[in-house]
Design a protein around this motif. Structure first.
Motif, PDB file in Angstrom:
ATOM      1  N   LEU A 184       0.775  -1.239   0.000  1.00  0.00           N
ATOM      2  CA  LEU A 184       0.000   0.000   0.000  1.00  0.00           C
ATOM      3  C   LEU A 184       0.808   1.292   0.000  1.00  0.00           C
ATOM      4  N   ALA A 185       2.050   1.270   0.424  1.00  0.00           N
ATOM      5  CA  ALA A 185       2.807   2.510   0.627  1.00  0.00           C
ATOM      6  C   ALA A 185       2.867   3.377  -0.632  1.00  0.00           C
ATOM      7  N   HIS A 186       3.063   2.781  -1.775  1.00  0.00           N
ATOM      8  CA  HIS A 186       3.172   3.573  -3.003  1.00  0.00           C
ATOM      9  C   HIS A 186       1.825   4.106  -3.490  1.00  0.00           C
ATOM     10  N   ARG A 187       0.748   3.672  -2.861  1.00  0.00           N
ATOM     11  CA  ARG A 187      -0.595   4.105  -3.258  1.00  0.00           C
ATOM     12  C   ARG A 187      -1.081   5.299  -2.442  1.00  0.00           C
ATOM     13  N   LEU A 188      -0.287   5.762  -1.498  1.00  0.00           N
ATOM     14  CA  LEU A 188      -0.706   6.834  -0.605  1.00  0.00           C
ATOM     15  C   LEU A 188      -0.057   8.158  -1.001  1.00  0.00           C
ATOM     16  N   GLY A 189      -0.805   9.236  -0.807  1.00  0.00           N
ATOM     17  CA  GLY A 189      -0.277  10.576  -1.067  1.00  0.00           C
ATOM     18  C   GLY A 189      -0.150  11.351   0.224  1.00  0.00           C
ATOM     19  N   LEU A 190       1.056  11.742   0.548  1.00  0.00           N
ATOM     20  CA  LEU A 190       1.328  12.479   1.782  1.00  0.00           C
ATOM     21  C   LEU A 190       1.032  13.968   1.570  1.00  0.00           C
ATOM     22  N   ARG A 191       0.392  14.603   2.531  1.00  0.00           N
ATOM     23  CA  ARG A 191       0.133  16.039   2.445  1.00  0.00           C
ATOM     24  C   ARG A 191       1.472  16.788   2.564  1.00  0.00           C
ATOM     25  N   PRO A 192       1.596  17.893   1.878  1.00  0.00           N
ATOM     26  CA  PRO A 192       2.850  18.659   1.958  1.00  0.00           C
ATOM     27  C   PRO A 192       3.193  19.090   3.380  1.00  0.00           C
ATOM     28  N   GLU A 193       2.175  19.431   4.169  1.00  0.00           N
ATOM     29  CA  GLU A 193       2.421  19.849   5.559  1.00  0.00           C
ATOM     30  C   GLU A 193       3.063  18.725   6.363  1.00  0.00           C
ATOM     31  N   ALA A 194       2.572  17.514   6.160  1.00  0.00           N
ATOM     32  CA  ALA A 194       3.124  16.362   6.876  1.00  0.00           C
ATOM     33  C   ALA A 194       4.545  16.077   6.415  1.00  0.00           C
ATOM     34  N   GLU A 195       4.773  16.243   5.118  1.00  0.00           N
ATOM     35  CA  GLU A 195       6.110  16.012   4.577  1.00  0.00           C
ATOM     36  C   GLU A 195       7.104  17.011   5.167  1.00  0.00           C
ATOM     37  N   LEU A 196       6.691  18.271   5.318  1.00  0.00           N
ATOM     38  CA  LEU A 196       7.559  19.289   5.909  1.00  0.00           C
ATOM     39  C   LEU A 196       7.865  18.993   7.374  1.00  0.00           C
ATOM     40  N   GLU A 197       6.930  18.328   8.043  1.00  0.00           N
ATOM     41  CA  GLU A 197       7.137  17.967   9.447  1.00  0.00           C
ATOM     42  C   GLU A 197       8.007  16.727   9.601  1.00  0.00           C
ATOM     43  N   GLY A 198       8.381  16.100   8.481  1.00  0.00           N
ATOM     44  CA  GLY A 198       9.256  14.934   8.533  1.00  0.00           C
ATOM     45  C   GLY A 198       8.525  13.612   8.691  1.00  0.00           C
ATOM     46  N   VAL A 199       7.231  13.626   8.480  1.00  0.00           N
ATOM     47  CA  VAL A 199       6.435  12.400   8.587  1.00  0.00           C
ATOM     48  C   VAL A 199       6.607  11.605   7.301  1.00  0.00           C
ATOM     49  N   SER A 200       6.756  10.300   7.421  1.00  0.00           N
ATOM     50  CA  SER A 200       6.883   9.453   6.233  1.00  0.00           C
ATOM     51  C   SER A 200       5.580   8.697   5.976  1.00  0.00           C
ATOM     52  N   VAL A 201       5.433   8.255   4.742  1.00  0.00           N
ATOM     53  CA  VAL A 201       4.255   7.472   4.369  1.00  0.00           C
ATOM     54  C   VAL A 201       4.197   6.195   5.195  1.00  0.00           C
ATOM     55  N   GLY A 202       5.345   5.585   5.427  1.00  0.00           N
ATOM     56  CA  GLY A 202       5.399   4.357   6.221  1.00  0.00           C
ATOM     57  C   GLY A 202       4.889   4.553   7.636  1.00  0.00           C
ATOM     58  N   GLN A 203       5.239   5.679   8.226  1.00  0.00           N
ATOM     59  CA  GLN A 203       4.768   5.966   9.588  1.00  0.00           C
ATOM     60  C   GLN A 203       3.254   6.146   9.624  1.00  0.00           C
ATOM     61  N   VAL A 204       2.736   6.867   8.649  1.00  0.00           N
ATOM     62  CA  VAL A 204       1.289   7.103   8.600  1.00  0.00           C
ATOM     63  C   VAL A 204       0.550   5.795   8.356  1.00  0.00           C
ATOM     64  N   LEU A 205       1.075   4.985   7.450  1.00  0.00           N
ATOM     65  CA  LEU A 205       0.437   3.692   7.169  1.00  0.00           C
ATOM     66  C   LEU A 205       0.472   2.791   8.396  1.00  0.00           C
ATOM     67  N   GLN A 206       1.602   2.745   9.072  1.00  0.00           N
ATOM     68  CA  GLN A 206       1.701   1.924  10.284  1.00  0.00           C
ATOM     69  C   GLN A 206       0.720   2.402  11.346  1.00  0.00           C
ATOM     70  N   SER A 207       0.574   3.700  11.470  1.00  0.00           N
ATOM     71  CA  SER A 207      -0.378   4.262  12.429  1.00  0.00           C
ATOM     72  C   SER A 207      -1.811   3.873  12.063  1.00  0.00           C
ATOM     73  N   ALA A 208      -2.125   3.901  10.778  1.00  0.00           N
ATOM     74  CA  ALA A 208      -3.472   3.520  10.331  1.00  0.00           C
ATOM     75  C   ALA A 208      -3.736   2.036  10.606  1.00  0.00           C
ATOM     76  N   VAL A 209      -2.752   1.201  10.330  1.00  0.00           N
ATOM     77  CA  VAL A 209      -2.899  -0.248  10.575  1.00  0.00           C
ATOM     78  C   VAL A 209      -3.062  -0.510  12.070  1.00  0.00           C
ATOM     79  N   ASP A 210      -2.277   0.193  12.883  1.00  0.00           N
ATOM     80  CA  ASP A 210      -2.360   0.003  14.332  1.00  0.00           C
ATOM     81  C   ASP A 210      -3.686   0.502  14.916  1.00  0.00           C
ATOM     82  N   SER A 211      -4.316   1.453  14.241  1.00  0.00           N
ATOM     83  CA  SER A 211      -5.563   2.015  14.768  1.00  0.00           C
ATOM     84  C   SER A 211      -6.777   1.119  14.533  1.00  0.00           C
TER      85      SER A 211
END
Length: 91
Positions: free
Chosen positions: A59-86
């Motif tokens: 799924l990682a390549h299918r996700l689009g990170l918001r520019p604000e999150a990218e500037l904060e240093g958040v990665s797609v992998g972190q967001v995906l892991q958080s979604a799976v954990d939730s």
């Protein structure tokens, strides 16, 4: 198990860090790769661990990170892991 995969896809769609979540085709891909992985492991059924193990690669390549999150240093992998954990694991 398909409900679990749909719930993971839904969790990515409501994530505030993503501009683009997992599509229905992405959810189908995750379910199919999980089935293939289970078969390679000698099982005729999919476990939540199968889904979790393949979520990043599928799924990682299918996700689009918001520019604000990218500037904060958040990665797609972190967001995906958080979604799976939730998402609660089905019993």
């Amino acid at each position: 198990m398909s409900g679990y995969v749909v719930d993971i896809a839904r969790a990515t769609r409501v994530s505030p860090s993503l501009s683009l979540g997992v599509s229905p085709r992405g959810a189908t891909a995750l379910l199919r790769t999980s089935r293939a992985w289970a078969w390679l492991q000698g099982r005729t059924f999919v476990t939540p661990d199968d889904v979790k193990a393949l979520a990043g690669a599928t799924l990682a390549h299918r996700l689009g990170l918001r520019p604000e999150a990218e500037l904060e240093g958040v990665s797609v992998g972190q967001v995906l892991q958080s979604a799976v954990d939730s998402v609660p694991v089905p019993r």
